[in-house]
Scaffold this active site. Structure first.
Site, PDB file in Angstrom:
ATOM      1  N   ASP A  13      41.321  29.565  32.058  1.00  0.00           N
ATOM      2  CA  ASP A  13      40.003  29.454  32.307  1.00  0.00           C
ATOM      3  C   ASP A  13      39.298  30.108  31.116  1.00  0.00           C
ATOM      4  O   ASP A  13      39.549  31.300  31.022  1.00  0.00           O
ATOM      5  CB  ASP A  13      39.652  30.114  33.758  1.00  0.00           C
ATOM      6  CG  ASP A  13      37.954  29.929  33.981  1.00  0.00           C
ATOM      7  OD1 ASP A  13      37.223  29.708  33.094  1.00  0.00           O
ATOM      8  OD2 ASP A  13      37.637  30.117  34.958  1.00  0.00           O
ATOM      9  N   TYR A 234      40.098  42.719  39.424  1.00  0.00           N
ATOM     10  CA  TYR A 234      39.860  41.159  39.845  1.00  0.00           C
ATOM     11  C   TYR A 234      39.117  40.548  38.653  1.00  0.00           C
ATOM     12  O   TYR A 234      37.937  41.075  38.258  1.00  0.00           O
ATOM     13  CB  TYR A 234      39.015  41.111  41.178  1.00  0.00           C
ATOM     14  CG  TYR A 234      38.982  39.671  41.425  1.00  0.00           C
ATOM     15  CD1 TYR A 234      39.615  38.758  41.829  1.00  0.00           C
ATOM     16  CD2 TYR A 234      37.518  39.020  41.370  1.00  0.00           C
ATOM     17  CE1 TYR A 234      39.619  37.663  42.181  1.00  0.00           C
ATOM     18  CE2 TYR A 234      37.397  37.879  41.358  1.00  0.00           C
ATOM     19  CZ  TYR A 234      38.315  37.021  42.007  1.00  0.00           C
ATOM     20  OH  TYR A 234      38.372  35.667  42.166  1.00  0.00           O
ATOM     21  N   LYS A 237      41.017  33.939  40.642  1.00  0.00           N
ATOM     22  CA  LYS A 237      42.247  33.592  41.151  1.00  0.00           C
ATOM     23  C   LYS A 237      43.118  33.035  40.012  1.00  0.00           C
ATOM     24  O   LYS A 237      42.694  32.596  38.884  1.00  0.00           O
ATOM     25  CB  LYS A 237      42.016  32.644  42.239  1.00  0.00           C
ATOM     26  CG  LYS A 237      42.088  33.425  43.493  1.00  0.00           C
ATOM     27  CD  LYS A 237      43.153  34.037  43.883  1.00  0.00           C
ATOM     28  CE  LYS A 237      43.292  34.922  45.202  1.00  0.00           C
ATOM     29  NZ  LYS A 237      44.283  35.869  45.541  1.00  0.00           N
TER      30      LYS A 237
HETATM   31  C1  F6R Z   1      37.115  32.168  42.522  1.00  0.00           C
HETATM   32  C2  F6R Z   1      35.954  31.958  41.503  1.00  0.00           C
HETATM   33  C3  F6R Z   1      34.549  31.949  42.085  1.00  0.00           C
HETATM   34  C4  F6R Z   1      33.835  33.357  41.410  1.00  0.00           C
HETATM   35  C5  F6R Z   1      32.460  33.420  42.073  1.00  0.00           C
HETATM   36  C6  F6R Z   1      31.799  34.558  41.493  1.00  0.00           C
HETATM   37  O1  F6R Z   1      38.215  31.734  42.006  1.00  0.00           O
HETATM   38  O2  F6R Z   1      36.250  31.707  40.480  1.00  0.00           O
HETATM   39  O3  F6R Z   1      34.405  31.811  43.347  1.00  0.00           O
HETATM   40  O4  F6R Z   1      34.724  34.504  42.038  1.00  0.00           O
HETATM   41  O5  F6R Z   1      31.614  32.331  41.673  1.00  0.00           O
HETATM   42  O6  F6R Z   1      31.913  34.757  39.960  1.00  0.00           O
HETATM   43  P1  F6R Z   1      31.410  35.800  39.145  1.00  0.00           P
HETATM   44  O7  F6R Z   1      31.752  37.106  39.685  1.00  0.00           O
HETATM   45  O8  F6R Z   1      31.848  35.650  37.834  1.00  0.00           O
HETATM   46  O9  F6R Z   1      29.656  35.757  39.267  1.00  0.00           O
HETATM   47 MG    MG Z   2      36.015  30.578  36.073  1.00  0.00          MG
HETATM   48 MG    MG Z   3      39.796  28.203  38.116  1.00  0.00          MG
END
Ligand code: F6R
Ligand code: MG
Ligand code: MG
Length: 371
Positions: A13, A234, A237
């Protein structure tokens, strides 16, 4: 060809268009440009694709697994794409490139890797799966179905060259150990482990004596990298990839795909912290929206010929998977109604690695002993 061909699927990613939604086409074009430059030199062929916010590089070459030039090439493609992502202000630009320095192998630096070296058969059907908003153990159930469940794979009963079953290499992702279990004899031991997909993940599947395929060659391989372990926090994923060979002594293409007709529950989805159904989708729908999901999987089919990737076919672009998608939507709705409650939200134990420590830290002085 008769020579060994290595299929390397490496994903990362490196930035999303509108949050963690989808890969911008400019990132795919950038990665394609990097790979195109070395076709017929370093690699035989390539195909660049995406699932959700994950950029997926599919490459064939003659360099073997864990090759520093191939990994270096993938790293270069991701870095260039991440640079474009930064220029476009895409979300989480460079997210999975956890190190500045490349040291010969992308493993441990953030990207997910599934590689297998095979003796190319006269006709070599291969399916590359890629999933977004979930983890490596998400492949456990479908891999078990493909290679060990006669209710899924008729060939285990009907085809004498599959009757002896398959061997599964299972990784303990916490204690960093592996064990090989042979099916059907050790099926219950296998299920005891892989039924806990957050801890144990199938890394490879091998044929057994009696198969037309060399028993030392894998017939399926999955990525098992865990981002939070690499980063120590974290960061998203792991969004795994999987390569599966098919036909002629292996599960037929339709038996491989059948394993995804049931949208089983996987961990991931919103903030990597919720259980939800894995929805099989064509590329057109490989862009999670609802509650950043639900988790989804694409399947691209290729014939490999003299190392070239003939295809792809978008394997889930078939109304025969509409019912799985409908069921996934119903299950997604049912799970969502639990809001922050388990078992929609992943277990307390799993949150210990992510958000729970911060919450507990904030409340620590307010806890009183029970009377
Ligand atoms: C799960 C994922 C999304 C982010 C969520 C919060 O793998 O990529 O659900 O965890 O959008 O993202 P942040 O913390 O970057 O704002
Ligand atoms: Mg992402
Ligand atoms: Mg992804």
């Amino acid at each position: 060809m008769g020579e060994r061909v290595t299929i390397s699927v490496i994903k990362a990613d490196v930035g999303g268009l509108v949050g963690h939604h989808v890969v911008h086409p400019a990132l795919e074009e950038t990665a394609e440009g990097v790979l195109e430059e070395v076709v017929d030199e370093l690699i035989y062929d390539y195909f660049v694709t995406h699932v959700g916010d994950d950029l997926v590089l599919i490459m064939t070459h003659g360099k073997g697994e864990d090759n520093s030039e191939i990994h270096g090439l993938a790293w270069k493609a991701f870095q260039k794409a991440a640079k474009v992502a930064k220029e476009l202000g895409l979300y989480g630009a460079g997210q999975d490139l956890l190190s500045e320095a490349f040291s010969g192998n992308v493993k441990g630096l953030g990207p997910g890797v599934a590689e297998m070296s095979i003796t190319e058969r006269p006709s070599e059907p291969v399916i590359v799966f890629a999933a977004d908003k979930t983890e490596a153990g998400a492949w456990n159930l479908p891999l078990f179905k493909m290679f060990a469940d006669p209710f899924n794979t008729a060939g285990l009963i009907i085809d004498p060259s599959m009757h002896q079953g398959f061997r599964f290499e299972v990784w303990d992702l916490v204690e960093h150990k592996k064990v090989e279990l042979s099916c059907p004899e050790e099926m219950y031991d296998l299920l005891a482990l892989i039924g806990s997909p957050g801890r144990f993940a199938i890394k490879r599947v091998y044929p057994k004596q009696g198969s037309p395929i060399d028993p030392n060659e894998p017939v399926a391989v999955a990525s098992t990298e865990r981002l939070y372990e690499i980063a120590g926090r974290y960061v998203g994923k792991d969004d795994p990839v999987l390569v599966v060979r098919a036909q002629h002594g292996l599960p037929a293409v339709g038996e491989v795909l059948e394993a995804f007709a049931f949208p089983h529950l996987v961990a991931g989805w919103m903030r990597g912290s919720h259980w939800g159904p894995l929805m099989p989708v064509p590329l057109e729908y490989a862009a999670p929206t609802r509650f950043d999901g639900p988790p989804r999987v694409i399947g691209l089919g290729f014939q490999i010929k003299d190392g070239r990737l003939i295809g792809p076919e978008d394997m889930f672009a078939d109304p025969a998977f509409d019912y799985a998608r409908e069921m996934a939507n119903k299950v997604a709705d049912y799970m969502r109604r639990h809001g922050p409650f388990e078992p929609h939200r992943v277990s307390y134990h799993d949150l210990e690695y992510t958000s729970m420590p911060a919450v507990l830290e904030k409340l620590k002085d307010r806890f009183r002993p029970l009377e």
